[in-house]
Design an enzyme around this catalytic site. Structure first.
Site, PDB file in Angstrom:
ATOM      1  N   ARG A  57      41.617  44.824  38.278  1.00 10.28           N
ATOM      2  CA  ARG A  57      40.347  45.248  37.687  1.00 10.28           C
ATOM      3  C   ARG A  57      39.858  46.494  38.419  1.00 10.28           C
ATOM      4  O   ARG A  57      39.666  46.463  39.632  1.00 10.28           O
ATOM      5  CB  ARG A  57      39.317  44.118  37.812  1.00 10.28           C
ATOM      6  CG  ARG A  57      37.959  44.520  37.298  1.00 10.28           C
ATOM      7  CD  ARG A  57      36.866  43.459  37.481  1.00 10.28           C
ATOM      8  NE  ARG A  57      35.613  44.118  37.164  1.00 10.28           N
ATOM      9  CZ  ARG A  57      34.446  43.872  37.719  1.00 10.28           C
ATOM     10  NH1 ARG A  57      34.324  42.916  38.620  1.00 10.28           N
ATOM     11  NH2 ARG A  57      33.385  44.561  37.372  1.00 10.28           N
TER      12      ARG A  57
ATOM     13  N   HIS B 122      30.393  50.814  36.564  1.00 17.54           N
ATOM     14  CA  HIS B 122      30.180  50.117  37.832  1.00 17.54           C
ATOM     15  C   HIS B 122      29.240  50.997  38.675  1.00 17.54           C
ATOM     16  O   HIS B 122      29.605  51.459  39.753  1.00 17.54           O
ATOM     17  CB  HIS B 122      31.514  49.846  38.525  1.00 17.54           C
ATOM     18  CG  HIS B 122      31.485  48.699  39.502  1.00 17.54           C
ATOM     19  ND1 HIS B 122      32.314  47.610  39.411  1.00 17.54           N
ATOM     20  CD2 HIS B 122      30.733  48.481  40.606  1.00 17.54           C
ATOM     21  CE1 HIS B 122      32.078  46.782  40.424  1.00 17.54           C
ATOM     22  NE2 HIS B 122      31.121  47.289  41.173  1.00 17.54           N
TER      23      HIS B 122
ATOM     24  N   GLU C  39      27.435  43.815  36.772  1.00 18.68           N
ATOM     25  CA  GLU C  39      26.209  43.325  37.417  1.00 18.68           C
ATOM     26  C   GLU C  39      24.959  44.104  37.012  1.00 18.68           C
ATOM     27  O   GLU C  39      24.302  44.714  37.874  1.00 18.68           O
ATOM     28  CB  GLU C  39      26.369  43.346  38.939  1.00 18.68           C
ATOM     29  CG  GLU C  39      27.468  42.439  39.428  1.00 18.68           C
ATOM     30  CD  GLU C  39      27.460  42.261  40.942  1.00 18.68           C
ATOM     31  OE1 GLU C  39      26.806  43.054  41.645  1.00 18.68           O
ATOM     32  OE2 GLU C  39      28.105  41.313  41.411  1.00 18.68           O
TER      33      GLU C  39
ATOM     34  N   ASN D 115      30.624  37.553  38.306  1.00 19.92           N
ATOM     35  CA  ASN D 115      30.953  37.659  39.730  1.00 19.92           C
ATOM     36  C   ASN D 115      30.204  36.549  40.457  1.00 19.92           C
ATOM     37  O   ASN D 115      29.013  36.339  40.198  1.00 19.92           O
ATOM     38  CB  ASN D 115      30.482  39.003  40.292  1.00 19.92           C
ATOM     39  CG  ASN D 115      31.096  40.185  39.556  1.00 19.92           C
ATOM     40  OD1 ASN D 115      32.065  40.037  38.827  1.00 19.92           O
ATOM     41  ND2 ASN D 115      30.536  41.372  39.764  1.00 19.92           N
TER      42      ASN D 115
ATOM     43  N   TYR E 143      29.400  34.963  44.350  1.00 20.26           N
ATOM     44  CA  TYR E 143      29.518  35.054  45.806  1.00 20.26           C
ATOM     45  C   TYR E 143      28.730  33.976  46.546  1.00 20.26           C
ATOM     46  O   TYR E 143      29.164  33.474  47.556  1.00 20.26           O
ATOM     47  CB  TYR E 143      29.001  36.413  46.299  1.00 20.26           C
ATOM     48  CG  TYR E 143      29.910  37.564  45.969  1.00 20.26           C
ATOM     49  CD1 TYR E 143      30.863  38.019  46.874  1.00 20.26           C
ATOM     50  CD2 TYR E 143      29.829  38.205  44.740  1.00 20.26           C
ATOM     51  CE1 TYR E 143      31.701  39.079  46.572  1.00 20.26           C
ATOM     52  CE2 TYR E 143      30.668  39.269  44.430  1.00 20.26           C
ATOM     53  CZ  TYR E 143      31.607  39.701  45.352  1.00 20.26           C
ATOM     54  OH  TYR E 143      32.444  40.743  45.044  1.00 20.26           O
TER      55      TYR E 143
ATOM     56  N   GLU F  66      34.786  38.517  39.971  1.00 22.77           N
ATOM     57  CA  GLU F  66      34.763  38.838  41.410  1.00 22.77           C
ATOM     58  C   GLU F  66      34.415  37.586  42.199  1.00 22.77           C
ATOM     59  O   GLU F  66      33.609  36.764  41.755  1.00 22.77           O
ATOM     60  CB  GLU F  66      33.668  39.868  41.769  1.00 22.77           C
ATOM     61  CG  GLU F  66      33.981  41.286  41.467  1.00 22.77           C
ATOM     62  CD  GLU F  66      32.857  42.240  41.892  1.00 22.77           C
ATOM     63  OE1 GLU F  66      32.177  41.980  42.920  1.00 22.77           O
ATOM     64  OE2 GLU F  66      32.657  43.224  41.186  1.00 22.77           O
TER      65      GLU F  66
HETATM   66  C1  NOJ Z   1      29.625  42.970  43.634  1.00 20.22           C
HETATM   67  C2  NOJ Z   1      29.800  44.409  43.238  1.00 20.22           C
HETATM   68  O1  NOJ Z   1      30.290  44.440  41.928  1.00 20.22           O
HETATM   69  C3  NOJ Z   1      30.730  45.172  44.162  1.00 20.22           C
HETATM   70  O2  NOJ Z   1      30.632  46.514  43.848  1.00 20.22           O
HETATM   71  C4  NOJ Z   1      30.379  44.877  45.593  1.00 20.22           C
HETATM   72  O3  NOJ Z   1      31.160  45.618  46.480  1.00 20.22           O
HETATM   73  C5  NOJ Z   1      30.564  43.399  45.844  1.00 20.22           C
HETATM   74  N1  NOJ Z   1      29.616  42.689  45.018  1.00 20.22           N
HETATM   75  C6  NOJ Z   1      30.324  42.975  47.283  1.00 20.22           C
HETATM   76  O4  NOJ Z   1      29.001  43.206  47.614  1.00 20.22           O
END
Ligand code: NOJ
Length: 503
Positions: free
Chosen positions: A94, A139, A184, A326, A328, A398
């Protein structure tokens, strides 16, 4: 010597047959984005993006005063990137296209030869190695030329984006079959227009972010509709977006916190998903009502959250071929006590909803202060999405782990990845959620926005002081290669426990 090998082999055979296997058509990828890796910020006819201008105007907006003028040098060294993707054994890579690199004015009046050549080379070389390109159109690196016309706050942005998308489909759609319109939008709308910490740094909390939110939903939808109408028939690909979802749980079991959490999910997930994925479309009703009430209390005639017309609701609704997000981290939610300042993050919306988002002390910390680990949250989120929007194919676009030091043996990243992949498997096998793929962020260390080069997410380590910028594989890269090779979490994990003949 042979004994040990035999034991290892039989262990391997048994374990591969275990329950930890991914479905045969599950795909594994890794990701990057143009601004974070390409460098060559003014090469050929490329014009500056908002990030180039933002940083050049005030280098102190980046923690280590660095910039992405060179970054990983991917623009010149795309062959190295393809080699790494091949070494990892990725099913797909990606990456994103830099809007000002391909359309220097932001409009389709001039298509850059340099830009076309670079992305054609990258796409063709990936395909030659059997790696599918998954391409993000936006992005965060908006052409400054469009920012000068208002950028994401100008309603015309959705038409500019539609035109840009059309250019991309016609240039690359014969080979790119998976597209992500926006990366995002919650982050670029909130951090650009609420806190002002991201480019273009125009803080107007409680207003700019909502306007951007509306324009982003329309931009995504128009890009999807162009594909559907003009390209799908001959190209046969799929289009969605990559939202950022943070899993939210009530801080206490009190009905007030439980209610606050439901609303917070609509704020953090729903505002960027309900218009597209829900059956009714439009804003999540609870948020629309609360912001309208607050705006009235403030003596305004219009809500700070601009409404959608019925026609706009219909344009946006259903514009997806899968759901991408994404993931995290997570937060605990509580109703804010009267008079408590909820802070600038997460969102101006927290003030509208009178909620507070905090980290739970039991969740493991990482070197990124915003990133606490809560893998179980991923499974819960997947189930929530299925309940809320239906049984849609899901691509995790992600997931990744941050360290603030250079470290080759990154066991913490291996553990993070493994724990999240375990939750993905549980969601697939136990809950029957249709997760189709997983993307590790990131293939190599890169420019981490306001954290510059101080935070690292790479499966490969990059020494940014070395002019050759040659990435070195970390333990996590070997681990991920094994997962991909075995299509399972259940293998003889030589990455953390190397058996050699000498033993
Ligand atoms: C999501 C973002 O899409 C990416 O650009 C960023 O580096 C990562 N989070 C980590 O923060």
């Amino acid at each position: 010597m042979w004994g040990l090998k035999a034991v290892a082999t039989s262990l391997l055979v048994c374990s591969v047959l275990g329950a930890q296997n991914f479905p045969p058509d599950f795909k594994f990828g890794s990701a990057s984005s143009a601004y974070q890796v390409e460098g060559a910020w003014n090469y050929g006819d490329k014009t500056p993006s908002i990030w180039d201008v933002f940083i050049k105007n005030d280098p102190s907006v980046i923690i280590d005063h660095s910039n992405a003028d060179i970054a990983c040098n991917s623009f010149h060294d795309w062959e190295r990137d393809v080699e790494i993707a091949t070494e990892l054994g990725l099913d797909y890579y990606r990456f994103s296209i830099s809007w000002p690199r391909i359309l220097p004015t932001g409009k389709q009046d001039r298509i850059s030869e340099y830009g076309m050549k670079y992305y054609n080379n990258l796409i063709d070389a990936l395909l030659e190695k059997g790696i599918k390109p998954v391409v993000t159109m936006y992005h965060w690196d908006l052409p400054q030329a469009l920012q000068d016309w208002g950028g994401w706050l100008n309603p015309l942005i959705s038409d500019w984006f539609e035109n840009y998308a059309r250019v991309l489909y016609s240039l690359f759609g014969d080979r790119v079959k998976t597209w992500l319109t926006l990366n995002e939008p919650i982050i670029f709308c909130e951090l650009s227009f609420n806190t002002g910490k991201h480019a273009p740094g125009l803080a107007s909390a409680g207003e700019g972010n909502y306007i951007c939110n509306k324009n982003a939903m329309l931009a995504h939808a128009k890009a999807w509709r162009v594909y559907d109408k003009e390209f799908r028939g001959k190209q046969g690909g799929k289009v969605s977006l990559a939202n950022q979802y943070i899993w939210l749980e009530p801080r206490t079991n009190s009905p007030i916190d439980v209610e606050a959490t439901k609303n917070a999910r609509q704020l953090m997930i729903g505002m960027y998903s309900h218009p597209i994925f829900s059956k009714d479309g439009g804003w999540p009703p609870v948020i629309e009502r609360i912001v309208a009430e607050k705006s009235k209390e403030e003596g305004r005639f219009l809500s700070r959250l601009p409404g959608f017309t019925q026609e706009e609701i219909e344009v946006i609704k259903g514009t997806y071929d899968f759901l991408g997000f994404n993931f995290y981290t997570a937060r605990a939610v509580n109703k804010a006590e009267d008079g408590v300042d909820v802070g600038e993050w997460p969102l101006s919306g927290s003030k509208d909803l009178d909620i507070q988002l905090t980290m739970n002390d039991e969740w493991n910390k990482t070197d990124a202060e915003w990133l606490v680990e809560y893998p179980v949250g991923l499974r819960r989120l997947l189930n929530w999405l299925k309940n809320e929007y239906g049984d849609i194919d899901i691509l995790i676009t992600e997931n990744g782990y941050a360290t603030n030091k250079t470290i080759i043996d990154d066991q913490a990243r291996v553990n993070y990845m493994k724990k999240h992949l375990e939750q993905v498997l549980l969601a697939i096998n136990e809950d029957k959620v249709k997760v189709r793929g997983y993307t590790a962020w990131s293939m190599m260390d890169n420019f981490e926005w306001c954290d510059g080069y101080s935070l690292r997410f790479g499966l490969y380590e990059v020494d940014f002081k070395d002019p050759k910028l040659k990435p070195k594989p970390r333990t996590s890269s070997h681990y991920y290669t094994n997962v991909i090779k075995h299509r399972s979490l259940d293998f003889d994990d030589t990455t953390s426990n190397i058996i050699t003949d000498e033993l």
